[in-house]
Design an enzyme around this catalytic site. Structure first.
Site, PDB file in Angstrom:
ATOM      1  CE1 TYR A 152     -11.986  -7.055   5.330  1.00 61.91           C
ATOM      2  CE2 TYR A 152     -10.538  -6.174   7.005  1.00 61.91           C
ATOM      3  CZ  TYR A 152     -11.438  -5.982   5.984  1.00 61.91           C
ATOM      4  OH  TYR A 152     -11.793  -4.720   5.618  1.00 61.91           O
ATOM      5  CG  HIS A 172      -2.803  -1.109   8.036  1.00 62.22           C
ATOM      6  ND1 HIS A 172      -3.316  -1.798   9.097  1.00 62.22           N
ATOM      7  CD2 HIS A 172      -3.390  -1.633   6.935  1.00 62.22           C
ATOM      8  CE1 HIS A 172      -4.165  -2.717   8.657  1.00 62.22           C
ATOM      9  NE2 HIS A 172      -4.223  -2.640   7.336  1.00 62.22           N
ATOM     10  CD  GLN A 219      -2.642  -1.282   2.590  1.00 57.62           C
ATOM     11  OE1 GLN A 219      -2.400  -0.510   3.517  1.00 57.62           O
ATOM     12  NE2 GLN A 219      -3.529  -2.263   2.687  1.00 57.62           N
ATOM     13  CE1 TYR A 242     -12.191   9.965  18.526  1.00 60.54           C
ATOM     14  CE2 TYR A 242      -9.874  10.486  18.900  1.00 60.54           C
ATOM     15  CZ  TYR A 242     -11.205  10.882  18.824  1.00 60.54           C
ATOM     16  OH  TYR A 242     -11.541  12.189  19.067  1.00 60.54           O
TER      17      TYR A 242
END
Lengths: 385, 385
Positions: A275, A161, A98, A264
């Site tokens: 997943y 990520h 990514q 958070y």
């Protein structure tokens, strides 16, 4: 307290052009211009430039021109006729998984200082990568005086990520999202590790003295909020409210209203599932917990969030004050109506019309701009009909 | 206490064939057979019968045959070769707006008694309609001994929000949803009015003595739960859990786990907004309230819920125990994973592949069956690939 290293970025070419692994859009050759009815506005959608290789982020230059990053490691200037000119002077970029060249953002006083900020991944040793940020002055078709103003404090091997959206607060400091890097054990609750956080920096990469954890030995000074998996949409509204969209595990994609010093929850508090097994992830403790700020909105079925815009434009009077959240896998934009900072309605736009949405921005001209993620990606403009 | 009137249904033809007002599917001529990858199962989707005019509900006859209602007022038997035979003996049906011939359901001991239940709207006076239910014995191509076992206790003129799904509890009683009819002032909190409720009846239309409000003079004996806007998906799992999907105002489509005697809040508690203004509806008091049972799931952007199925089939082992919620406007099925009766994951199936989904059912053969809502609607089968 650590300070981000500042390295003179190497300017050598060629750039790494690793083959991108993500699936391409399956919207078969959409028309270059089409209209769509939405709940309030008829919109016209027009392709301004095509042939962009996995474009990731768009910024707005003066006089109707654009800067667009391509993830394999190129920065393109797009002129009004749709032609692309490659910008030179970029740092070494390692495009793996990514990673690659990711966000581009102009300094709020770009017209005075010509400063362009880029986030990207680069190799650290033979197997690892880190997320870094450089800034440089855009002089014609080249970045000059490029300096690395931030580098992640812990390298790791999974090429995922990275997060890495940049947004500017009204006080001239910048926010930088940085994903949890997907390595084990999970790092987003480790407050001595940049990974899995939103960071706040001065425009030169130094750390603002009024950051929420300055003086707390247990938390890095740069950290603005913690417990994030992978923020890939980030926008600051004119009044300074910070909204972020983040990739959760399966079905756990979220919108957060980010407040300084808040946690958070990831990975101990999450709305999604593993997943593979479709059961709770191993670290799961609950869908809420003391000390964890609840999410503002759960996107439900897969969105795979990307760029996030806040509509201020008078061109779209019924959308004013709405958020527009792009979706990669979902191939749509979610329009979110806010009432008192709470999401009270949600509409789907461009559903599977142009493919995977990588970025959504409001331009200084009040039009909306979208990038699609594909080996033959494109820049689109949305206008009222 | 009132008892539903029982009228000998008139058997005269022709049926009312009013032009249906709803938009047709915009899936352009989908292939008659296609495959789709989903998170866990490759599925094959096959059209079994076409040319159905706004089909609303499907029931499963022995030997692989189907009964399908068409909203303008016809009941069709679909044979294994896809051919349709019109069933005679139906009551007078008034197809106006969202009304017409709606649900079809077989008695749980259909093989012994051949009883078929139909819900439908019929005129009452010159301008008003009511929701009614008949049952009759299916003898070859005709319903015999048709009797009206339920009729709504207050007629009204808007031709909308009829609800009218039928589902059977393990004890042999039936649940019937009935929408709020969309008339002003709102009726779903008026417990002396059937509108906006889920009702529980014996199979002959009498009222079970153990209904939750029997003995309470302020509430109709037939009422099982209150505060519903328009339940159009209803399923009872093998253990007797009742799930319902219901149309909210804009963005307020919900899933409820329905429990006897509970109030689900409409219109004072709702998650949606006024369709026109995108602000709170006039009656809105809050998103939750004491005495109001919270929804189990908020479908977020428009779903426009229709048929609801619960997967028990061993043909889809990774979907066992999941709910499948059809969507009209959304043109998709939402697959909901339940963990401890809580929705923990949500996937979109058949996204804009076959058009507006009106019904979703698990067949006795373990395959899944879907109806599409269009002037040229169809019956589809979903099988593992």
């Amino acid at each position: 307290m650590q300070r981000p290293a500042r390295l003179a970025a190497t300017l050598t070419l060629p750039l790494v052009l690793a083959c991108a692994a993500s699936p391409d859009a399956h919207a078969d050759d959409p028309p270059q211009r089409f209209t769509e009815r939405t709940e309030y506005h008829g919109i016209q959608v027009e392709r301004l430039a095509a042939g962009l290789e996995h474009p990731w982020s768009v910024a707005f230059l003066p006089r109707g021109r654009f800067l667009v990053t391509e993830r394999p490691g190129r920065l393109q200037r797009i002129d009004r006729d749709g032609s692309a000119t490659r910008i030179g002077g970029l740092p070494d970029i390692t495009a793996r998984g990514q990673g690659g060249l990711l966000d581009v953002s102009l300094h709020p006083r770009f017209e005075e200082n010509q400063l362009v900020y880029l986030s990207f991944s680069r190799a650290e040793g033979r197997r690892d990568t880190v997320l870094a940020v450089v800034r440089g002055r855009l002089v014609e078709d080249r970045l000059e005086d490029v300096e690395e103003i931030f580098v992640q404090n812990r390298a790791s091997s999974p090429g995922r990520h990275y997060g890495s959206r940049i947004a500017w607060l009204p006080d001239g400091t910048l926010l930088l999202s940085i994903g949890d890097r997907g390595s084990e054990p999970m790092r987003a609750q480790d407050t001595r590790d940049h990974a899995g956080s939103l960071l706040r920096l001065n425009d030169d990469g130094t750390i603002p003295e009024d950051n929420p954890f300055v003086g707390n030995e247990d938390v890095l000074d740069a950290i603005y909020s913690t417990g994030h998996r992978n923020i890939q949409g980030l926008v600051v509204t004119p009044d300074g409210t910070v909204w972020a969209t983040e990739h959760g595990p399966r079905g756990g994609d979220l919108l957060h209203r980010v407040q300084a010093g808040h946690n958070y929850g990831w990975p101990v508090v999450t709305q999604g599932l593993d997943y593979r097994t479709e059961r709770e992830i191993r670290e799961f403790e609950g869908r809420s917990a003391a000390g964890v700020t609840p999410h503002a909105h759960d996107f439900g079925p897969t969105l795979a969030p990307s760029g996030l815009a806040f509509v201020t434009s008078e061109r779209f009077p019924r959308w004013e004050g709405n958020l527009l959240a792009g979706g990669l896998r979902a191939e749509r934009i979610r329009r979110l109506t806010l009432i008192d900072n709470e999401v009270r309605h949600d509409e789907e736009l461009l559903l599977q019309r142009i493919g995977r949405i990588r970025d959504v921005r409001e331009g200084p001209d009040g039009h909306l701009y979208v990038l699609t993620d594909a080996s033959d990606g494109a820049l689109w403009r949305i206008s009222p009909q």
